[in-house]
Design a protein around this motif. Structure first.
Motif, PDB file in Angstrom:
ATOM      1  N   MET A   1     157.205  75.079 120.759  1.00 27.09           N
ATOM      2  CA  MET A   1     156.717  73.854 120.126  1.00 27.09           C
ATOM      3  C   MET A   1     155.192  73.856 120.118  1.00 27.09           C
ATOM      4  SD  MET A   1     158.731  70.417 120.890  1.00 27.09           S
ATOM      5  CE  MET A   1     159.824  69.972 119.608  1.00 27.09           C
ATOM      6  N   SER A   2     154.674  73.300 119.056  1.00 27.87           N
ATOM      7  CA  SER A   2     153.229  73.211 118.884  1.00 27.87           C
ATOM      8  C   SER A   2     152.757  71.805 119.253  1.00 27.87           C
ATOM      9  CB  SER A   2     152.894  73.511 117.419  1.00 27.87           C
ATOM     10  OG  SER A   2     151.649  72.990 117.076  1.00 27.87           O
ATOM     11  N   ILE A   3     151.513  71.693 119.618  1.00 24.86           N
ATOM     12  CA  ILE A   3     150.916  70.382 119.902  1.00 24.86           C
ATOM     13  C   ILE A   3     151.007  69.475 118.676  1.00 24.86           C
ATOM     14  CG2 ILE A   3     148.576  71.102 119.291  1.00 24.86           C
ATOM     15  CD1 ILE A   3     149.415  68.669 122.089  1.00 24.86           C
ATOM     16  N   LEU A   4     151.006  70.077 117.503  1.00 27.17           N
ATOM     17  CA  LEU A   4     151.074  69.295 116.268  1.00 27.17           C
ATOM     18  C   LEU A   4     152.411  68.570 116.104  1.00 27.17           C
ATOM     19  CD1 LEU A   4     149.239  71.654 113.760  1.00 27.17           C
ATOM     20  CD2 LEU A   4     148.326  69.747 115.071  1.00 27.17           C
ATOM     21  N   ASP A   5     153.437  69.006 116.829  1.00 26.88           N
ATOM     22  CA  ASP A   5     154.721  68.322 116.789  1.00 26.88           C
ATOM     23  C   ASP A   5     154.667  66.956 117.466  1.00 26.88           C
ATOM     24  OD1 ASP A   5     155.933  70.426 115.442  1.00 26.88           O
ATOM     25  OD2 ASP A   5     156.420  71.463 117.316  1.00 26.88           O
ATOM     26  N   PHE A   6     153.644  66.737 118.304  1.00 31.79           N
ATOM     27  CA  PHE A   6     153.537  65.497 119.074  1.00 31.79           C
ATOM     28  C   PHE A   6     152.495  64.534 118.504  1.00 31.79           C
ATOM     29  CE2 PHE A   6     154.830  68.852 122.021  1.00 31.79           C
ATOM     30  CZ  PHE A   6     156.069  68.359 122.409  1.00 31.79           C
ATOM     31  N   ILE A   7     151.773  64.952 117.495  1.00 33.65           N
ATOM     32  CA  ILE A   7     150.696  64.136 116.947  1.00 33.65           C
ATOM     33  C   ILE A   7     151.197  63.396 115.714  1.00 33.65           C
ATOM     34  CG2 ILE A   7     148.405  64.188 115.884  1.00 33.65           C
ATOM     35  CD1 ILE A   7     147.794  66.618 117.633  1.00 33.65           C
TER      36      ILE A   7
END
Length: 124
Positions: free
Chosen positions: A1-7
């Protein structure tokens, strides 16, 4: 998972402008486009305008939406912007809007099922 999945990214088309009102040199209280959306202002809108006479340090303007013109001021439109002509009210209260700048931030409150807006003067 990428940090962009949480933004959660903001949509620039859904972010309103600043929520403010300004007293113009003509004595009209003009509303920003953000304020129009926030307050639900349109050409059919009426607002009761009030002031806190119990606290001389409170220079806020209080506004309550009204369904009728009974005791309320009608919203007018010039170009793309809405305003209320409050020249006589500001003159009566001694506001020197011709020589001073008055900008108000707007917030919404609710008390005893009555929704109203408080316009708080910006401090310089």
């Amino acid at each position: 998972m990428s940090i962009l999945d949480f933004i959660s990214f903001e949509d620039p088309n859904k972010v309103g402008g600043s929520i403010k009102a300004t007293i113009h040199k003509t004595g009209k209280l003009g509303f920003s486009s953000g304020a129009e959306d926030f307050m639900g202002i349109n050409e059919e809108s009426y607002f009761k305008i009030g002031f806190n006479n119990n606290n001389e340090n409170d220079d806020s303007i209080y506004m309550v939406a009204s369904q009728t013109e009974d005791g309320a001021f009608k919203i007018s439109k010039a170009g793309m912007y809405y305003y209320i002509n409050l020249k006589n009210v500001f003159d009566k209260r001694g506001l020197d809007y011709k020589n001073k700048s008055y900008i108000y931030d707007i917030r919404k409150e609710k008390n005893e099922d009555i929704e109203y807006f408080i316009l708080t003067k910006r401090k310089k």
